[in-house]
Scaffold this motif. Structure first.
Motif, short mmCIF file in Angstrom:
data_model
loop_
_atom_site.label_atom_id
_atom_site.label_comp_id
_atom_site.label_asym_id
_atom_site.label_seq_id
_atom_site.Cartn_x
_atom_site.Cartn_y
_atom_site.Cartn_z
N ALA A 39 48.76 43.95 43.36
CA ALA A 39 48.03 42.79 43.89
C ALA A 39 46.64 43.19 44.37
CB ALA A 39 48.83 42.15 45.02
N LEU A 40 46.55 44.33 45.04
CA LEU A 40 45.24 44.80 45.51
C LEU A 40 44.33 45.15 44.33
CD1 LEU A 40 46.34 47.08 48.51
CD2 LEU A 40 45.30 44.81 48.63
N ARG A 41 44.93 45.56 43.23
CA ARG A 41 44.13 45.94 42.06
C ARG A 41 43.55 44.73 41.34
NH1 ARG A 41 41.44 46.34 38.39
NH2 ARG A 41 41.38 47.85 36.66
N TRP A 42 44.30 43.62 41.28
CA TRP A 42 43.91 42.53 40.42
C TRP A 42 43.51 41.23 41.14
CZ3 TRP A 42 42.66 43.48 35.62
CH2 TRP A 42 43.21 44.57 34.97
N ILE A 43 43.82 41.11 42.43
CA ILE A 43 43.46 39.88 43.15
C ILE A 43 42.13 40.12 43.87
CG2 ILE A 43 44.11 38.30 45.00
CD1 ILE A 43 47.00 38.78 44.32
N PRO A 44 41.10 39.34 43.59
CA PRO A 44 39.80 39.55 44.24
C PRO A 44 39.85 39.30 45.74
CG PRO A 44 39.62 38.12 42.30
CD PRO A 44 41.06 38.26 42.60
N ASP A 45 38.99 40.01 46.46
CA ASP A 45 38.92 39.83 47.91
C ASP A 45 38.11 38.59 48.28
OD1 ASP A 45 40.40 42.12 48.35
OD2 ASP A 45 38.64 43.41 48.35
N SER A 46 37.08 38.31 47.53
CA SER A 46 36.20 37.18 47.83
C SER A 46 36.85 35.86 47.43
CB SER A 46 34.86 37.35 47.10
OG SER A 46 34.07 36.20 47.23
N VAL A 47 36.77 34.88 48.32
CA VAL A 47 37.34 33.56 48.02
C VAL A 47 36.57 32.89 46.89
CG1 VAL A 47 37.82 31.28 48.98
CG2 VAL A 47 38.16 33.30 50.38
N ASP A 48 35.25 33.05 46.88
CA ASP A 48 34.45 32.44 45.81
C ASP A 48 34.83 33.01 44.44
OD1 ASP A 48 33.12 30.97 47.71
OD2 ASP A 48 31.52 32.45 47.97
N THR A 49 35.02 34.32 44.39
CA THR A 49 35.45 34.93 43.13
C THR A 49 36.86 34.51 42.75
OG1 THR A 49 34.07 36.85 43.67
CG2 THR A 49 35.71 37.13 41.92
N LEU A 50 37.67 34.33 43.77
CA LEU A 50 39.07 33.98 43.55
C LEU A 50 39.22 32.62 42.89
CD1 LEU A 50 41.92 35.14 44.18
CD2 LEU A 50 41.87 33.80 46.28
N VAL A 51 38.44 31.66 43.35
CA VAL A 51 38.58 30.28 42.86
C VAL A 51 37.64 29.99 41.68
CG1 VAL A 51 39.30 29.44 45.10
CG2 VAL A 51 36.88 29.43 44.53
N SER A 52 36.92 30.98 41.19
CA SER A 52 36.04 30.77 40.05
C SER A 52 36.86 30.53 38.79
CB SER A 52 35.11 31.96 39.86
OG SER A 52 35.84 33.13 39.55
N ASP A 53 36.28 29.85 37.83
CA ASP A 53 37.01 29.51 36.61
C ASP A 53 37.44 30.74 35.83
OD1 ASP A 53 36.61 26.86 37.22
OD2 ASP A 53 34.77 26.68 36.04
N ALA A 54 36.67 31.81 35.94
CA ALA A 54 36.97 33.03 35.17
C ALA A 54 38.19 33.76 35.72
CB ALA A 54 35.76 33.96 35.16
N ASN A 55 38.50 33.58 37.00
CA ASN A 55 39.58 34.37 37.62
C ASN A 55 40.78 33.55 38.06
OD1 ASN A 55 38.33 37.09 37.73
ND2 ASN A 55 36.82 36.06 39.01
N THR A 56 40.63 32.25 38.17
CA THR A 56 41.71 31.42 38.72
C THR A 56 42.98 31.53 37.89
OG1 THR A 56 40.14 29.85 39.68
CG2 THR A 56 42.39 29.10 39.38
N SER A 57 42.86 31.39 36.59
CA SER A 57 44.04 31.40 35.72
C SER A 57 44.75 32.75 35.77
CB SER A 57 43.61 31.08 34.28
OG SER A 57 44.72 31.11 33.42
N ARG A 58 43.99 33.85 35.67
CA ARG A 58 44.62 35.17 35.70
C ARG A 58 45.25 35.45 37.06
NH1 ARG A 58 40.86 40.35 35.10
NH2 ARG A 58 40.36 39.72 37.23
N THR A 59 44.54 35.09 38.16
CA THR A 59 45.09 35.32 39.50
C THR A 59 46.35 34.51 39.72
OG1 THR A 59 42.84 35.70 40.32
CG2 THR A 59 44.56 35.30 41.96
N LYS A 60 46.36 33.30 39.21
CA LYS A 60 47.56 32.46 39.34
C LYS A 60 48.75 33.11 38.65
CE LYS A 60 49.33 27.87 38.19
NZ LYS A 60 49.01 26.56 37.57
N SER A 61 48.53 33.68 37.46
CA SER A 61 49.60 34.36 36.74
C SER A 61 50.09 35.59 37.50
CB SER A 61 49.12 34.76 35.35
OG SER A 61 48.73 33.64 34.60
#
Length: 527
Positions: free
Chosen positions: A161-183
């Motif tokens: 989780a620490l390797r793949w989940i971004p720390d920044s909320v803005d990065t987390l909810v961006s379109d490029a990362n939301t789908s992968r983070t959700k998975s």
């Protein structure tokens, strides 16, 4: 023609040989057989080569799946994770624990003598480079062998989780990362060990829940996380509970989520201990004592959380009250934390009605305030008048009981025994009421004299017994209100008390007992 095979090209070579039908049916010792021998004798025997082959196989689907290369890689990796760490001879990545160079030189010992044994979680970092689909299959295989401790599984999930989940909320909810983070979140939740939350810390689970809410993970994942968190909510800290609220909620933080966690926690506690003393002992400690200790931690957690969310101007009174009442009374040995939260809420919500202020302050038991909190409450302009009077009264009673106890101990009075404890407390309360009445009368007479002379003292009135100081203006309002209440009650008294004067100064020493009783009734009328 010479072909050099390695972990990076062997999958492509095997798929090409299969496509070209280079099998034994065509020619003895053909390419398919040679590659298979290389895979079994070399690749699958090595730790890092197995991981590299598994990574490269994803780009060659479905051939690599049909040829069972992926399945054999996963089985090889899972088998190696189950090997006794003392037999590990291959290299692995382990950057989470840095060595201390000082202890190599210490005592002039050799470097090899200072090398620590291989940790049980030696394998978790290397497989973190896998995509979530392959990682999930590897972890399922590791768990299916039933040789891995749940704590190690939890550490592996946390590292991924620490390797793949971004720390920044803005990065987390961006379109490029939301789908992968959700998975990633949904996969980690599915892989959590079923051990009542022992394997993962409460802080990690709460952070995972925060991410699950932000990326809108499925409902089942969030419910599973809440269930795991509720089992160990006593380990949480206030910062972890400050989960931002999502639309349509107007509050800054998600209070309804925390309310749900508290409800699940209390239901679990009632179901396991039934809130009664259990005679069974676990490792020498009483289960009830452990449960009570956990509830005390939850009590501090709730009061701290209330103190944080009280700053929110959009927080409704009902939400504040419900959160405060979610825990039993014994979970709060003192009410200092609750008083602090109430004080903040009153200051941030000045438009509360009189009834709402009364309801809010009714959550607090002034008898459970410490001396410092009582002193602050007595000078608090935001508190209702009745609450301040209660603070003064119980602080006076507490001081009188304390001084009487010290006197009895020094004199070794035999009458101060457990049999006479209740009787002594009643007498102390009566004496305290008489003392408080005399001080009220004295301060009222003094205040009226100052008012007639047109002088207002700027010096605080100090109570020598309780140590509580009040601002002069606040004191006048309190005692005027108290006097008006006593005067109204005195006019309606029965014939048994008609002989008493309506003035507080006219009551003699012989009426101390009767005044003590009436004061108790008066105290209930203003509470």
């Amino acid at each position: 023609m010479t072909v050099t095979l390695n972990a990076y090209n062997v999958v492509a070579a095997r798929c090409a040989a299969e496509y070209l039908d280079m099998t034994e049916d065509v020619d003895r010792g053909n390419l398919v057989l040679k590659i298979e021998v290389f895979l079994n004798s070399s690749i699958f025997r090595r730790w890092k080569d197995s991981i590299i082959v598994l990574q490269t196989s994803k780009s060659l689907l479905p051939w690599s799946e049909d040829l069972k290369i992926i399945g054999r890689c996963i089985d090889s990796i899972a088998s190696k994770t189950s090997v006794d760490p003392s037999y590990i001879s291959w290299s692995y990545t382990y950057n989470r624990k840095l060595a201390e160079p000082d202890k190599i030189v210490e005592d002039k010992m050799k470097f090899l003598d200072k090398i620590e044994s291989v940790p049980k979680d030696w394998w978790v970092e290397d497989i973190c480079e896998l995509d979530i689909d392959l990682y999930k299959r590897v972890m399922v295989a590791v768990k299916s062998k039933e040789r891995m401790d749940g704590v190690v599984i939890g550490e592996a999930l946390k590292t991924y989780a620490l390797r793949w989940i971004p720390d920044s909320v803005d990065t987390l909810v961006s379109d490029a990362n939301t789908s992968r983070t959700k998975s990633v979140v949904e996969a980690i939740v599915c892989l959590l060990p079923y051990d009542n939350g022992i394997s993962c810390s409460c802080s990690f689970l709460l952070k995972l829940l925060r991410v699950a809410i932000l990326v809108r993970a499925n409902e089942s994942s969030r419910e599973e996380l809440m269930k795991s968190i509720s089992l160990k909510l006593h380990e949480a800290c206030v910062k972890d509970l400050l989960i931002p609220a999502r639309s349509p909620q107007l509050t800054t933080y998600d209070c309804h989520l925390v309310q749900g966690l508290l409800n699940q926690y209390m239901n679990h506690e009632k179901g396991s201990c039934d809130m009664e003393l259990v005679e069974e002992k676990d490792r020498g400690e009483d289960k009830y004592s452990l449960a009570r200790r956990s509830l005390l931690n939850v009590g501090k957690l709730v009061d701290g959380y209330l103190g944080e969310i009280a700053h929110d101007p959009n927080l409704g009174l009902s939400s504040f009250v419900d959160l405060s009442q979610s825990i039993p009374g014994f979970a709060r040995p003192d009410h200092d934390g609750l008083y602090r939260a109430i004080d903040i809420y009153l200051k941030e919500h000045p438009d509360l009605t009189k009834a709402e202020r009364k309801k809010l302050c009714g959550l607090m038991d002034v008898r459970k305030l410490t001396a410092d909190a009582s002193m602050h409450a007595a000078q608090n302009e935001c508190l209702p008048l009745r609450v301040v009077v209660q603070v003064l009264f119980f602080d006076q009673v507490r001081s009188s009981i304390s001084s009487q106890t010290l006197g009895n101990n020094s004199a070794r009075d035999p009458s101060h025994s457990p049999m006479n404890h209740d009787e002594g407390c009643k007498q102390t309360v009566g004496d305290s009421c008489q003392s408080l009445k005399n001080q009220i009368s004295h301060l009222r007479i003094k205040d009226e004299g100052l008012h007639e002379n047109g002088k207002l003292s700027k010096k605080n009135n100090k109570n020598s017994k309780s140590g509580i100081q009040l601002l002069p203006s606040r004191s006048r309002r309190i005692f005027d209100k108290l006097w008006s209440v006593r005067k109204g009650q005195g006019e309606n008294r029965s014939s048994e008390t008609s002989g008493s004067s309506s003035s507080p100064t006219s009551l003699g020493q012989g009426d101390t007992k009767s005044y003590g009783l009436s004061s108790r009734h008066q105290r209930h009328s203003i509470s």
